[in-house]
Enzyme design. Structure first.
Site, PDB file in Angstrom:
ATOM      1  N   GLY A 217      75.515  46.818  24.414  1.00 24.41           N
ATOM      2  CA  GLY A 217      76.401  46.549  23.300  1.00 24.41           C
ATOM      3  C   GLY A 217      76.028  47.263  22.025  1.00 24.41           C
ATOM      4  O   GLY A 217      75.720  48.461  22.005  1.00 24.41           O
ATOM      5  N   GLY A 289      70.124  38.978  19.163  1.00 28.17           N
ATOM      6  CA  GLY A 289      70.831  37.762  18.770  1.00 28.17           C
ATOM      7  C   GLY A 289      71.509  37.125  19.963  1.00 28.17           C
ATOM      8  O   GLY A 289      71.821  37.800  20.952  1.00 28.17           O
ATOM      9  N   ALA A 297      80.081  18.351  16.904  1.00 30.56           N
ATOM     10  CA  ALA A 297      80.064  17.015  17.503  1.00 30.56           C
ATOM     11  C   ALA A 297      79.479  17.027  18.908  1.00 30.56           C
ATOM     12  O   ALA A 297      79.006  15.984  19.403  1.00 30.56           O
ATOM     13  CB  ALA A 297      81.481  16.439  17.533  1.00 30.56           C
ATOM     14  N   TYR A 352      75.301  29.354  14.987  1.00 26.54           N
ATOM     15  CA  TYR A 352      75.322  30.805  14.814  1.00 26.54           C
ATOM     16  C   TYR A 352      75.578  31.177  13.351  1.00 26.54           C
ATOM     17  O   TYR A 352      74.903  32.046  12.784  1.00 26.54           O
ATOM     18  CB  TYR A 352      76.414  31.392  15.713  1.00 26.54           C
ATOM     19  CG  TYR A 352      76.505  32.906  15.695  1.00 26.54           C
ATOM     20  CD1 TYR A 352      75.578  33.671  16.402  1.00 26.54           C
ATOM     21  CD2 TYR A 352      77.524  33.552  15.011  1.00 26.54           C
ATOM     22  CE1 TYR A 352      75.665  35.058  16.404  1.00 26.54           C
ATOM     23  CE2 TYR A 352      77.620  34.937  15.005  1.00 26.54           C
ATOM     24  CZ  TYR A 352      76.688  35.685  15.707  1.00 26.54           C
ATOM     25  OH  TYR A 352      76.788  37.057  15.703  1.00 26.54           O
TER      26      TYR A 352
END
Length: 446
Positions: A217, A289, A297, A352
């Site tokens: 990537g 990352g 929740a 994140y």
């Protein structure tokens, strides 16, 4: 991943249909190609200050076709708007209205660049208001442009001359195809200093760079661009990515280092590898990352903690080792990958977004500590980039995300890599503590 819609609206019958009914019509962006002209046509310089005259001379020295006025129907490849001496909001009027009068003469893939001074300095309210007004005007212009054109700004510190090395470097970056997916952004040159490379084709020649998360990537593309620009590259990733990592380094003649960035000794391992192979380390790109998305929740400690550990805490720990080591160059460059999620937030990504917002804060704080040291640290915040991860998104979500920017398309990994490479150069010495978005001017959030 291929953007099928972009291809369809730029060829065949759908091209006319899209225009007729007002569908979004993104166009292929003008990206950097070795040997291609920096700008596809004349460069128009607007502004009446001595700084405008100086920048015009600089652009002429780059063998660009510089104009102070365009002839009727003549097309321009770029417009540089110099507003370094404005003193009140009224001073914006003439120059921006002149800009408006030539926007229709901007070529596809053209550039609009403002050059102004910081609004953060302790100056008169009228001066600050005028300088800040440039930001609103420029970002609005960026949303009006079409044909893959972009609008960005260079902001000078109060004592920085328009001919400073980092100002020239920022202009080169923004004029060129390297900045294809950077739109509506400002590069602040806070201090003078830095050195221009012997060749702008290989501005990182002789430098040693480390890229973490380099097996695929964006990380793999950063490796390729840094190597293309002349750097010796050490690609770092976890042992499980060994086969992919080997393919990446073999393609650029680099070296591979299998390491977990969350390990307590990761910084020392990276420094030792670089010192043993190349004598020192000059550039570190924190790209590693992960995502572990869940609504808050439904979030558990494992998901939260793992994301913070990889995306933020590892960078803090490695930076501490770098900045304490004589093996990290006195003019070293650190570039961290943040995200527009860390600026605007994103549903289901509290962990994140916290990690990437933390990167932005870390960069700002570390830059203050590095002031006058010769070293710099900056962040790059990608928006929607075409990667394996975005290819797995639901079709409708992906299509909406692609069109939700002024450029109406997703960026490519190379767009992020080009920005990283620019910030890693010696000429970018006056740029530190910044987060530069590579998002096509995403229309959501800050």
């Amino acid at each position: 991943m291929t953007d099928t819609y972009l291809n369809l609206v730029n060829s065949g019958p759908l091209k006319k249909v899209a225009k007729a009914i007002g569908l979004p019509r993104p166009v292929p962006l003008r990206r950097y190609e070795p040997g291609a002209p920096m700008v596809p046509g004349p460069v128009l310089v607007l502004g009446a200050s001595a700084g405008a005259d100086g920048l015009a001379s600089t652009l002429l020295a780059w063998n660009l076709d510089v104009r102070r006025h365009l002839r009727p129907k003549e097309k321009a490849g770029a417009v540089v708007v110099v507003l370094d001496d404005i003193a009140s909001p009224g001073d914006l009027s003439a120059t921006f209205l002149e800009l408006g009068g030539v926007l229709r003469q901007l070529l596809p893939g053209g550039r609009v660049i403002t050059v102004s001074r910081t609004a953060e300095a302790q100056v008169e309210p009228a001066v600050t208001a005028a300088r800040q007004g440039i930001a609103g005007a420029l970002r609005s212009v960026a949303k009006e442009l079409r044909g893959g054109a972009t609008a960005n700004g260079v902001v000078l510190g109060e004592t920085v001359d328009v001919d400073a090395v980092s100002v020239r470097a920022a202009l080169r970056f923004l004029l060129s195809g390297r900045s294809a997916y950077v739109n509506g952004q400002f590069i602040s040159v806070r201090t003078s200093g830095g050195s221009e490379p012997q060749s702008w084709d290989t501005p990182l020649a002789g430098r040693t760079a480390v890229v973490t998360g380099a097996a695929r990537g964006i990380g793999a593309e950063i490796v390729r661009v840094l190597a293309r620009d002349g750097a010796r590259v050490i690609a770092v990733d976890v042992p499980a990515a060994g086969e992919q990592l080997t393919r990446v380094v073999n393609g650029v003649g680099g070296t591979a280092l299998h390491a977990d960035v969350t390990a307590p000794d990761a910084g020392e391992l990276i420094l030792n590898h670089a010192a043993t192979r190349y004598g020192s380390l000059d550039i570190v790109v924190h790209n590693a990352g992960i995502t572990r998305d869940k609504l808050l929740a439904n979030m558990d400690a494992g998901r939260w903690n793992s994301v913070l550990a990889v995306n933020l805490e590892s960078q803090l720990r490695i930076n501490e080792a770098l900045l304490a080591s004589p093996d990290f160059s006195a003019d070293g460059r650190i570039v961290s990958l943040a995200s527009t999620s860390g600026i605007a937030g994103n549903r289901g990504q509290t962990n994140y977004a916290a990690s990437k917002a933390g990167v932005i804060g870390m960069v700002r704080s570390t830059a203050a500590a590095l002031q006058d040291s010769g070293r710099t640290i900056n962040a790059v915040a990608p928006g929607f980039i075409e990667t394996e991860m975005t290819a797995r998104m639901p079709f409708a979500t992906r299509e909406v995300a692609r069109r939700l920017s002024s450029l109406q398309q997703g960026g490519l990994p190379v767009d992020v890599a080009e920005t990283v490479a620019f910030l890693a150069t010696g000429a970018a010495a006056g740029i530190s503590g910044q987060t530069l978005r590579v998002c096509g001017q995403n229309l959501v959030g800050a």
